[in-house]
Design a protein around this motif. Structure first.
Motif, mmCIF file in Angstrom:
data_model
loop_
_atom_site.group_PDB
_atom_site.id
_atom_site.type_symbol
_atom_site.label_atom_id
_atom_site.label_comp_id
_atom_site.label_asym_id
_atom_site.label_seq_id
_atom_site.Cartn_x
_atom_site.Cartn_y
_atom_site.Cartn_z
ATOM 1 N N ARG A 39 0.826 -1.204 0.000
ATOM 2 C CA ARG A 39 0.000 0.000 0.000
ATOM 3 C C ARG A 39 0.860 1.254 0.000
ATOM 4 N NH1 ARG A 39 -5.428 -0.781 3.542
ATOM 5 N NH2 ARG A 39 -5.655 1.325 2.679
ATOM 6 N N GLN A 40 2.156 1.061 -0.202
ATOM 7 C CA GLN A 40 3.063 2.204 -0.379
ATOM 8 C C GLN A 40 4.199 1.747 -1.283
ATOM 9 O OE1 GLN A 40 4.063 4.712 2.985
ATOM 10 N NE2 GLN A 40 6.219 4.743 2.367
ATOM 11 N N LEU A 41 4.599 2.614 -2.198
ATOM 12 C CA LEU A 41 5.722 2.267 -3.066
ATOM 13 C C LEU A 41 6.493 3.528 -3.442
ATOM 14 C CD1 LEU A 41 5.025 3.074 -6.282
ATOM 15 C CD2 LEU A 41 3.500 1.131 -6.055
ATOM 16 N N THR A 42 7.728 3.301 -3.853
ATOM 17 C CA THR A 42 8.577 4.364 -4.365
ATOM 18 C C THR A 42 8.739 4.160 -5.856
ATOM 19 O OG1 THR A 42 9.791 4.526 -2.282
ATOM 20 C CG2 THR A 42 10.847 5.453 -4.237
ATOM 21 N N GLY A 43 8.547 5.219 -6.627
ATOM 22 C CA GLY A 43 8.654 5.086 -8.071
ATOM 23 C C GLY A 43 9.349 6.272 -8.699
ATOM 24 N N ARG A 44 9.932 6.046 -9.850
ATOM 25 C CA ARG A 44 10.516 7.123 -10.651
ATOM 26 C C ARG A 44 9.517 7.446 -11.752
ATOM 27 N NH1 ARG A 44 16.654 6.685 -11.759
ATOM 28 N NH2 ARG A 44 16.551 7.548 -9.666
ATOM 29 N N VAL A 45 9.050 8.688 -11.821
ATOM 30 C CA VAL A 45 7.997 9.052 -12.761
ATOM 31 C C VAL A 45 8.499 10.085 -13.763
ATOM 32 C CG1 VAL A 45 6.183 8.573 -11.063
ATOM 33 C CG2 VAL A 45 7.044 10.909 -11.317
ATOM 34 N N CYS A 46 7.908 10.043 -14.950
ATOM 35 C CA CYS A 46 8.102 11.075 -15.966
ATOM 36 C C CYS A 46 6.759 11.756 -16.157
ATOM 37 C CB CYS A 46 8.571 10.471 -17.278
ATOM 38 S SG CYS A 46 8.736 11.689 -18.620
ATOM 39 N N VAL A 47 6.730 13.078 -16.005
ATOM 40 C CA VAL A 47 5.473 13.821 -16.111
ATOM 41 C C VAL A 47 5.136 14.021 -17.585
ATOM 42 C CG1 VAL A 47 4.243 15.926 -15.483
ATOM 43 C CG2 VAL A 47 5.944 14.956 -13.921
ATOM 44 N N LEU A 48 3.928 13.601 -17.963
ATOM 45 C CA LEU A 48 3.506 13.624 -19.357
ATOM 46 C C LEU A 48 2.505 14.734 -19.671
ATOM 47 C CD1 LEU A 48 2.884 9.783 -19.772
ATOM 48 C CD2 LEU A 48 5.013 11.033 -20.122
ATOM 49 N N ALA A 49 2.036 15.438 -18.660
ATOM 50 C CA ALA A 49 0.991 16.443 -18.862
ATOM 51 C C ALA A 49 1.432 17.785 -18.277
ATOM 52 C CB ALA A 49 -0.314 15.991 -18.204
ATOM 53 N N GLU A 50 0.767 18.833 -18.710
ATOM 54 C CA GLU A 50 1.084 20.169 -18.203
ATOM 55 C C GLU A 50 0.397 20.383 -16.861
ATOM 56 O OE1 GLU A 50 0.408 23.219 -21.006
ATOM 57 O OE2 GLU A 50 1.705 22.351 -22.546
ATOM 58 N N ARG A 51 0.813 19.576 -15.907
ATOM 59 C CA ARG A 51 0.305 19.674 -14.539
ATOM 60 C C ARG A 51 1.417 19.273 -13.590
ATOM 61 N NH1 ARG A 51 -4.388 16.110 -11.409
ATOM 62 N NH2 ARG A 51 -3.403 16.328 -9.366
ATOM 63 N N GLN A 52 1.560 19.986 -12.517
ATOM 64 C CA GLN A 52 2.581 19.644 -11.544
ATOM 65 C C GLN A 52 2.218 18.368 -10.779
ATOM 66 O OE1 GLN A 52 3.083 23.085 -8.982
ATOM 67 N NE2 GLN A 52 4.843 23.788 -10.187
ATOM 68 N N ALA A 83 8.333 19.921 -6.577
ATOM 69 C CA ALA A 83 7.311 19.515 -7.548
ATOM 70 C C ALA A 83 7.997 19.111 -8.839
ATOM 71 C CB ALA A 83 6.328 20.659 -7.794
ATOM 72 N N LEU A 84 7.288 18.308 -9.613
ATOM 73 C CA LEU A 84 7.766 17.894 -10.925
ATOM 74 C C LEU A 84 6.867 18.510 -11.987
ATOM 75 C CD1 LEU A 84 8.458 14.094 -10.258
ATOM 76 C CD2 LEU A 84 10.102 15.992 -10.232
ATOM 77 N N GLU A 85 7.498 19.040 -13.056
ATOM 78 C CA GLU A 85 6.763 19.684 -14.139
ATOM 79 C C GLU A 85 6.761 18.783 -15.375
ATOM 80 O OE1 GLU A 85 5.575 22.778 -13.663
ATOM 81 O OE2 GLU A 85 6.698 23.525 -11.917
ATOM 82 N N LEU A 86 6.080 19.249 -16.439
ATOM 83 C CA LEU A 86 6.050 18.536 -17.710
ATOM 84 C C LEU A 86 7.459 18.179 -18.164
ATOM 85 C CD1 LEU A 86 4.523 17.630 -20.312
ATOM 86 C CD2 LEU A 86 4.835 19.968 -21.147
ATOM 87 N N ASN A 87 7.666 16.912 -18.545
ATOM 88 C CA ASN A 87 8.944 16.364 -19.026
ATOM 89 C C ASN A 87 9.961 16.087 -17.924
ATOM 90 O OD1 ASN A 87 8.542 16.147 -21.922
ATOM 91 N ND2 ASN A 87 8.540 18.378 -21.954
ATOM 92 N N ASP A 88 9.669 16.474 -16.678
ATOM 93 C CA ASP A 88 10.585 16.168 -15.579
ATOM 94 C C ASP A 88 10.540 14.678 -15.254
ATOM 95 O OD1 ASP A 88 11.484 18.720 -15.237
ATOM 96 O OD2 ASP A 88 10.221 19.177 -13.497
ATOM 97 N N ILE A 89 11.680 14.154 -14.808
ATOM 98 C CA ILE A 89 11.769 12.794 -14.283
ATOM 99 C C ILE A 89 12.253 12.900 -12.847
ATOM 100 C CG2 ILE A 89 12.954 10.566 -14.469
ATOM 101 C CD1 ILE A 89 13.135 10.998 -17.459
#
Length: 418
Positions: free
Chosen positions: A313-326, A365-371
């Motif tokens: 019920r908890q995990l750590t992940g590396r994400v890439c932001v695909l949308a214009e949303r923080q 925060a992570l923005e569009l295209n941030d990993i």
């Protein structure tokens, strides 16, 4: 599926990615006459004397007008040896999300480098993204060799620089090939201009490079997409679970555990439209019957009992932001892993990754295209594997609850703790 190779190309703007793919399609006789006629007509309108083969892949009007690749252009072709899916991915930093999309399913990444310029910042970025996404093999295509007089010294210097970079990134399998996409040197046919090079052409290499195992390093994984209960007179008691094998191999008689419930059973049968199978490998869409009448629903995961993942019920992940949303701490999403969807809250944003240097920077925060790395708290347990062990069950999406839009794509970064 061993005869299918998924290839992603990447390179800086004007390195010749689209031209290379166009040349590969044309010289391997995978272009229809009407397609080539259209390219010739478009080239004449631009005032060119010869067909611009890049137009075979640059499909968007904006791409044609600007002469750059913006979207991911997929092309399919085949030779007597193998079938290919080619993804022409964007080179510019502002389209990092598109490259992540194109490379996420690739078996091989072809990184183009302009022989005149050598490795540049975007070369580092593309190699880093390929490494992050676990692409098993990288081809370094040193392009535009005609513009450096087919110099072996220039080629050797670029290969040496890339070998250092690959070692830093942990890329274990690299093959370098000198080419001229514009003129076709070493793309499909060997080049007399590159007589000092004794290796394969690009097509020969792609036809013979071993396909990395798509099942990952885990046992069988089968996300349930649909419960099949026809309730017909012909099949009054038939009950099966449809989906696609995400990892490993399912075999009749194998013990499986239903996650997240933890109930166990054995596979009684594996059915397809064409008949029954004794086993189903990664990527095969089938319907699975179990020996016991256990409760299984869409979103559940059938996993090989000996190494089944522990629902968390908890995990750590590396994400890439695909949308214009923080994406920031406290944000609420729906997390989709396989066929399962649960509510999720971003517990924290740990950092942002500089994909050029692989250094981590503090970020709120992570923005569009941030990993970057995030922690997620889940409303219900989800069974996942580390992405490094299984692409199929180690990836997830974060979805906007209000609009249904995909905000980020993620990779489970470490074995989750219960």
């Amino acid at each position: 599926m061993s005869d299918l190779l998924r290839v992603a190309t990447a390179g800086s703007v004007d390195d010749g990615k689209s031209t290379l793919i166009g040349r590969l399609l044309h010289d391997s006789k995978n272009v229809f006459a009407d397609q080539f006629d259209a390219v010739e007509a478009a080239s004449r309108r631009r005032g060119l004397d010869a067909a611009d083969l890049a137009l075979l892949t640059d499909g968007l009007r904006a791409e044609r007008e600007q002469g750059i690749t913006i979207d991911v252009a997929y092309r399919y072709f085949a030779t007597p040896r193998r079938t290919f899916v080619l993804a022409d991915t964007p080179g510019h930093v502002q389209y990092t999300r598109n490259m992540v999309t194109g490379a996420s399913t690739a078996d091989v990444a072809v990184v183009l480098v302009d022989a005149r310029h050598g490795l540049v910042e975007q070369s580092h970025r593309h190699a880093a993204v390929a490494a992050l996404l676990g692409v098993g093999h990288v081809v370094l295509a040193v392009n535009k060799m005609d513009l450096v007089d087919f110099s072996e010294e220039v080629y050797d210097r670029i290969v040496a620089d890339f070998d250092v970079l690959a070692d830093e990134l942990g890329i274990r399998s690299v093959t370098a090939i000198p080419v001229s996409a514009l003129h076709g040197d070493n793309i499909v046919e060997p080049s007399e201009n590159l007589s000092w090079y004794a290796g394969q052409t690009l097509l020969e290499h792609l036809e013979t490079v071993p396909v990395p195992p798509r099942g990952g390093q885990v046992g069988a994984r089968f996300p349930v997409q649909l419960v099949i209960r026809p309730r017909s007179a012909e099949h009054p008691d038939y009950r099966a679970y449809a989906g696609r094998v995400a990892a490993g191999v399912l075999r009749v008689g194998d013990e499986v555990v239903v996650l997240p419930s933890g109930r166990k059973s054995r596979i009684a049968g594996i059915d397809t439209h064409d008949g029954s199978l004794d086993e189903a490998a990664t990527g095969r869409s089938v319907a699975v019957r179990l020996e016991d009448d256990v409760d299984v629903a869409r979103g559940d995961l059938l996993a090989a009992a000996p190494d089944a993942p522990e629902p968390v019920r908890q995990l750590t992940g590396r994400v890439c932001v695909l949308a214009e949303r923080q994406v920031r701490a406290g944000d609420r999403f729906r997390l989709r892993a396989g066929t399962r969807e649960v509510r999720a809250i971003v517990g924290s944003v740990a950092d942002r990754l500089d994909v050029t240097t692989l250094k981590r920077e503090d970020a709120d925060a992570l923005e569009l295209n941030d990993i970057g790395d995030v922690t997620l708290r889940l409303a219900e347990p989800v069974a996942v594997d580390p992405y490094a062990l299984s692409r199929g069950t180690g990836s997830f999406l974060l979805i906007d609850e209000a609009t249904g839009a995909t905000v980020a794509a993620g990779m489970v970064e470490q074995p989750p703790a219960v």
